[in-house]
Design an enzyme around this catalytic site. Structure first.
Site, PDB file in Angstrom:
ATOM      1  N   ARG A  60      62.229  54.357  40.805  1.00 55.81           N
ATOM      2  CA  ARG A  60      62.131  53.357  39.732  1.00 55.81           C
ATOM      3  C   ARG A  60      61.995  53.997  38.348  1.00 55.81           C
ATOM      4  O   ARG A  60      62.365  53.401  37.343  1.00 55.81           O
ATOM      5  CB  ARG A  60      60.981  52.379  39.999  1.00 55.81           C
ATOM      6  CG  ARG A  60      61.440  51.173  40.797  1.00 55.81           C
ATOM      7  CD  ARG A  60      60.271  50.399  41.315  1.00 55.81           C
ATOM      8  NE  ARG A  60      59.476  51.259  42.198  1.00 55.81           N
ATOM      9  CZ  ARG A  60      58.597  50.827  43.076  1.00 55.81           C
ATOM     10  NH1 ARG A  60      58.366  49.551  43.176  1.00 55.81           N
ATOM     11  NH2 ARG A  60      57.939  51.658  43.844  1.00 55.81           N
ATOM     12  N   GLU A  97      48.937  58.758  47.018  1.00 58.63           N
ATOM     13  CA  GLU A  97      47.870  57.851  47.456  1.00 58.63           C
ATOM     14  C   GLU A  97      48.006  57.645  48.973  1.00 58.63           C
ATOM     15  O   GLU A  97      47.033  57.458  49.679  1.00 58.63           O
ATOM     16  CB  GLU A  97      48.022  56.515  46.716  1.00 58.63           C
ATOM     17  CG  GLU A  97      46.864  55.570  46.877  1.00 58.63           C
ATOM     18  CD  GLU A  97      47.117  54.236  46.180  1.00 58.63           C
ATOM     19  OE1 GLU A  97      48.181  54.062  45.577  1.00 58.63           O
ATOM     20  OE2 GLU A  97      46.231  53.367  46.271  1.00 58.63           O
TER      21      GLU A  97
HETATM   22  P1  AMP Z   1      50.609  58.740  42.493  1.00 61.10           P
HETATM   23  O1  AMP Z   1      51.240  60.064  42.746  1.00 61.10           O
HETATM   24  O2  AMP Z   1      49.449  58.502  43.414  1.00 61.10           O
HETATM   25  O3  AMP Z   1      50.226  58.549  41.045  1.00 61.10           O
HETATM   26  O4  AMP Z   1      51.646  57.635  42.905  1.00 61.10           O
HETATM   27  C1  AMP Z   1      52.619  57.250  42.057  1.00 61.10           C
HETATM   28  C2  AMP Z   1      53.819  56.755  42.772  1.00 61.10           C
HETATM   29  O5  AMP Z   1      53.546  56.110  44.020  1.00 61.10           O
HETATM   30  C3  AMP Z   1      54.518  55.780  41.900  1.00 61.10           C
HETATM   31  O6  AMP Z   1      55.801  56.262  41.636  1.00 61.10           O
HETATM   32  C4  AMP Z   1      54.556  54.480  42.662  1.00 61.10           C
HETATM   33  O7  AMP Z   1      55.873  54.136  42.943  1.00 61.10           O
HETATM   34  C5  AMP Z   1      53.843  54.710  43.974  1.00 61.10           C
HETATM   35  N1  AMP Z   1      52.584  54.010  44.173  1.00 61.10           N
HETATM   36  C6  AMP Z   1      51.440  54.561  44.635  1.00 61.10           C
HETATM   37  N2  AMP Z   1      50.476  53.664  44.773  1.00 61.10           N
HETATM   38  C7  AMP Z   1      50.972  52.501  44.362  1.00 61.10           C
HETATM   39  C8  AMP Z   1      50.436  51.176  44.263  1.00 61.10           C
HETATM   40  N3  AMP Z   1      49.173  50.879  44.607  1.00 61.10           N
HETATM   41  N4  AMP Z   1      51.242  50.220  43.777  1.00 61.10           N
HETATM   42  C9  AMP Z   1      52.504  50.505  43.424  1.00 61.10           C
HETATM   43  N5  AMP Z   1      53.071  51.718  43.507  1.00 61.10           N
HETATM   44  C10 AMP Z   1      52.322  52.720  43.985  1.00 61.10           C
END
Ligand code: AMP
Length: 167
Positions: A60, A97
């Protein structure tokens, strides 16, 4: 706070039990012009000085970064999941996450703005920023649409960081 927040969907237990997924798809689908306009306006004009590229993180992040690049008449650079880019690439591994992964990018130079859709733990954007530096770019700014602030205390060195919507 942007009025676009009301279009973000909350999807419990996706893609795993216990995760509250914040889906910006309706914002991209029905309010894309406003989204790009607001993101562009968020970045301090000085930050754009000498910027040559907007980098987007798969997938995205691509749509958002490419539209911003077009608006500013800049180039677009894809930061991709591992194994997708041909030729010589740099790689940085990171924790999500939910799970772990690796990002890859081609080598280059110049000033760059790094863009993703959602900042959750911050692992992805931190890895992307490290990758930009490893590949030879200078980061002017880091930008996301939605910051899940409860999950992170994100900063990267002294790089200006912007998010349009915060939870
Ligand atoms: P992070 O590396 O944990 O900051 O995760 C970021 C990526 O994971 C983003 O590109 C989002 O597409 C996806 N993502 C992780 N957790 C969520 C969430 N709770 N809601 C939406 N997208 C998420």
């Amino acid at each position: 706070m942007s009025l676009l927040k009301k279009y973000v969907l909350e999807i419990p237990n996706f893609p795993k039990e216990g995760i509250m997924f914040r889906d910006i798809s309706p914002v991209i689908k029905d309010h894309f012009s406003s989204l790009i306009q607001e993101l562009d306006a968020l970045i301090h004009p000085d930050v754009f000085k000498d910027v040559q590229y907007i980098a987007g993180i798969e997938s995205r992040g691509f749509a958002i970064a490419a539209a911003l690049a077009h608006k500013r008449n800049l180039g677009f650079i894809p930061i991709r999941k591992k194994g997708k880019l041909p030729g010589k690439v740099a790689q940085v591994k990171y924790d999500l996450e939910y799970g772990s992964d690796a990002l890859e990018m081609h080598y280059g130079s110049g000033k760059i703005i790094v863009v993703d859709d959602v900042l959750a733990t911050g692992g992805t954007l931190t890895a992307a920023a490290q990758l930009c530096e490893q590949t030879g770019f200078t980061i002017a700014s880091i930008l996301c649409v939605l910051n899940l602030h409860d999950l992170n205390n994100f900063s990267y060195k002294n790089v200006p960081f912007y998010s349009l919507l915060t939870y």
